[in-house]
Design a protein around this motif. Structure first.
Motif, PDB file in Angstrom:
ATOM      1  N   GLU A  70      37.787  61.289  40.069  1.00  0.00           N
ATOM      2  CA  GLU A  70      36.493  60.839  39.554  1.00  0.00           C
ATOM      3  C   GLU A  70      35.942  59.640  40.328  1.00  0.00           C
ATOM      4  OE1 GLU A  70      34.550  58.989  35.445  1.00  0.00           O
ATOM      5  OE2 GLU A  70      36.486  60.024  35.356  1.00  0.00           O
ATOM      6  N   TYR A  71      36.794  58.648  40.607  1.00  0.00           N
ATOM      7  CA  TYR A  71      36.329  57.412  41.236  1.00  0.00           C
ATOM      8  C   TYR A  71      36.508  57.371  42.760  1.00  0.00           C
ATOM      9  CZ  TYR A  71      35.998  55.683  36.488  1.00  0.00           C
ATOM     10  OH  TYR A  71      35.653  55.526  35.171  1.00  0.00           O
ATOM     11  N   GLY A  72      37.327  58.255  43.297  1.00  0.00           N
ATOM     12  CA  GLY A  72      37.579  58.258  44.740  1.00  0.00           C
ATOM     13  C   GLY A  72      38.714  57.335  45.148  1.00  0.00           C
ATOM     14  N   HIS A  73      38.887  56.239  44.424  1.00  0.00           N
ATOM     15  CA  HIS A  73      39.969  55.276  44.631  1.00  0.00           C
ATOM     16  C   HIS A  73      40.375  54.764  43.258  1.00  0.00           C
ATOM     17  CE1 HIS A  73      39.410  54.290  49.026  1.00  0.00           C
ATOM     18  NE2 HIS A  73      38.278  54.920  48.763  1.00  0.00           N
ATOM     19  N   LEU A  74      41.611  54.387  43.108  1.00  0.00           N
ATOM     20  CA  LEU A  74      42.037  53.589  41.966  1.00  0.00           C
ATOM     21  C   LEU A  74      42.339  52.211  42.508  1.00  0.00           C
ATOM     22  CD1 LEU A  74      44.361  56.046  40.022  1.00  0.00           C
ATOM     23  CD2 LEU A  74      41.968  55.461  39.547  1.00  0.00           C
ATOM     24  N   LEU A  75      41.914  51.191  41.805  1.00  0.00           N
ATOM     25  CA  LEU A  75      42.036  49.818  42.278  1.00  0.00           C
ATOM     26  C   LEU A  75      42.878  48.995  41.318  1.00  0.00           C
ATOM     27  CD1 LEU A  75      38.242  49.361  43.035  1.00  0.00           C
ATOM     28  CD2 LEU A  75      40.017  50.162  44.606  1.00  0.00           C
ATOM     29  N   GLY A  76      43.540  47.994  41.868  1.00  0.00           N
ATOM     30  CA  GLY A  76      44.321  47.067  41.063  1.00  0.00           C
ATOM     31  C   GLY A  76      44.607  45.817  41.865  1.00  0.00           C
ATOM     32  N   GLN A  77      45.594  45.083  41.412  1.00  0.00           N
ATOM     33  CA  GLN A  77      46.034  43.875  42.111  1.00  0.00           C
ATOM     34  C   GLN A  77      47.551  43.942  42.230  1.00  0.00           C
ATOM     35  OE1 GLN A  77      44.280  41.322  39.132  1.00  0.00           O
ATOM     36  NE2 GLN A  77      42.678  40.652  40.539  1.00  0.00           N
ATOM     37  N   VAL A  78      48.062  43.459  43.366  1.00  0.00           N
ATOM     38  CA  VAL A  78      49.492  43.537  43.639  1.00  0.00           C
ATOM     39  C   VAL A  78      49.958  42.208  44.227  1.00  0.00           C
ATOM     40  CG1 VAL A  78      49.217  44.491  45.977  1.00  0.00           C
ATOM     41  CG2 VAL A  78      51.267  45.039  44.652  1.00  0.00           C
ATOM     42  N   CYS A  79      51.190  41.858  43.936  1.00  0.00           N
ATOM     43  CA  CYS A  79      51.769  40.638  44.491  1.00  0.00           C
ATOM     44  C   CYS A  79      52.365  40.962  45.866  1.00  0.00           C
ATOM     45  CB  CYS A  79      52.843  40.089  43.558  1.00  0.00           C
ATOM     46  SG  CYS A  79      53.471  38.479  44.073  1.00  0.00           S
ATOM     47  N   LEU A  80      51.816  40.343  46.893  1.00  0.00           N
ATOM     48  CA  LEU A  80      52.313  40.547  48.258  1.00  0.00           C
ATOM     49  C   LEU A  80      53.669  39.862  48.429  1.00  0.00           C
ATOM     50  CD1 LEU A  80      48.977  39.865  50.169  1.00  0.00           C
ATOM     51  CD2 LEU A  80      50.011  42.086  49.669  1.00  0.00           C
ATOM     52  N   PRO A  81      54.431  40.210  49.456  1.00  0.00           N
ATOM     53  CA  PRO A  81      55.746  39.585  49.651  1.00  0.00           C
ATOM     54  C   PRO A  81      55.682  38.079  49.898  1.00  0.00           C
ATOM     55  CG  PRO A  81      55.221  41.055  51.484  1.00  0.00           C
ATOM     56  CD  PRO A  81      54.159  41.245  50.457  1.00  0.00           C
ATOM     57  N   THR A  82      54.508  37.563  50.221  1.00  0.00           N
ATOM     58  CA  THR A  82      54.341  36.122  50.416  1.00  0.00           C
ATOM     59  C   THR A  82      54.044  35.389  49.105  1.00  0.00           C
ATOM     60  OG1 THR A  82      51.994  36.455  50.851  1.00  0.00           O
ATOM     61  CG2 THR A  82      53.490  36.378  52.773  1.00  0.00           C
ATOM     62  N   GLY A  83      53.856  36.157  48.015  1.00  0.00           N
ATOM     63  CA  GLY A  83      53.557  35.568  46.726  1.00  0.00           C
ATOM     64  C   GLY A  83      52.082  35.614  46.350  1.00  0.00           C
ATOM     65  N   TRP A  84      51.197  35.886  47.313  1.00  0.00           N
ATOM     66  CA  TRP A  84      49.766  35.978  47.019  1.00  0.00           C
ATOM     67  C   TRP A  84      49.487  37.222  46.192  1.00  0.00           C
ATOM     68  CZ3 TRP A  84      45.685  32.829  47.930  1.00  0.00           C
ATOM     69  CH2 TRP A  84      45.842  31.786  48.860  1.00  0.00           C
ATOM     70  N   LEU A  85      48.627  37.112  45.210  1.00  0.00           N
ATOM     71  CA  LEU A  85      48.106  38.257  44.484  1.00  0.00           C
ATOM     72  C   LEU A  85      46.902  38.766  45.272  1.00  0.00           C
ATOM     73  CD1 LEU A  85      48.519  39.891  41.867  1.00  0.00           C
ATOM     74  CD2 LEU A  85      46.772  38.422  40.812  1.00  0.00           C
ATOM     75  N   ALA A  86      46.835  40.076  45.509  1.00  0.00           N
ATOM     76  CA  ALA A  86      45.771  40.648  46.340  1.00  0.00           C
ATOM     77  C   ALA A  86      45.275  41.958  45.741  1.00  0.00           C
ATOM     78  CB  ALA A  86      46.277  40.898  47.759  1.00  0.00           C
TER      79      ALA A  86
END
Length: 193
Positions: A70-86
């Motif tokens: 329906e949307y073409g993409h699903l989006l969210g946020q993930v914690c990168l290995p450096t600790g940043w949320l992206a």
């Protein structure tokens, strides 16, 4: 200060640095199992369909193949290995003819830039051993829940290899990371060029 977790900030988007998993033909039931396992293994926060507003400004959508269609993409946020949320996302890449379809989990290069992760050193391709290894680790966790025939990691790598052509063998020279099962164990061959 720029925030790599801001969904609305269009500078966080761009091409994807991805873990792409070959899922076979469109009629397979495996994509939902893989999508659920992938979202869980990556520890994605939320599941949204829109990039024009922040997560707290929109309703979550089900983490399903139907929502992905329906949307073409699903989006969210993930914690990168450096600790940043992206910001992160998932999409499907349809093969044509006899080619397989792919499920691609990605962190956009804009978010990597904002988080200060270096993935380009002037060579004619993007590469980050840190992100490659992190994505490979996610793939290993996915494989424990939902086996697949091939995964690849790198910049825009969906559809760039086929399990049937590799015939169970990792290439000796690798422009991207390969995740290939043998005897029920997922082997990772990091990019070597």
């Amino acid at each position: 200060m720029p925030n790599p977790a801001s969904v609305r900030d269009q500078s966080n988007w761009g091409d994807g640095y991805e873990l792409a998993i070959e899922v076979g033909s469109t009629g397979d039931t495996q994509p939902q199992t893989l999508l659920s396992a992938l979202w869980s293994a990556a520890g994605v926060r939320g599941c949204f369909g829109r990039r024009d507003c922040e997560p707290d400004e929109q309703e979550e959508v089900p983490c399903t193949v139907a929502s992905l269609s329906e949307y073409g993409h699903l989006l969210g946020q993930v914690c990168l290995p450096t600790g940043w949320l992206a910001v992160c996302g998932c999409t499907t890449v349809r093969g044509g003819g006899e080619s397989s379809d792919w499920l691609a989990f990605y962190v956009p290069t804009g978010a990597l830039d904002t988080a200060g992760i270096v993935y380009w050193d002037g060579r004619p391709f993007f590469r980050s051993a840190l992100i490659d290894d992190w994505l490979a680790g996610i793939a290993v966790q996915v494989f424990e829940q939902a086996e697949f025939s091939l995964g690849v990691v790198g910049w825009m790598v969906s559809g760039s290899a086929e399990a049937s052509i590799l015939a169970g063998e990792l290439p000796e020279v690798r422009d991207m990371g390969y995740l290939l099962p043998r005897d029920g164990v997922l082997r990772y061959g990091a990019a070597s060029t």
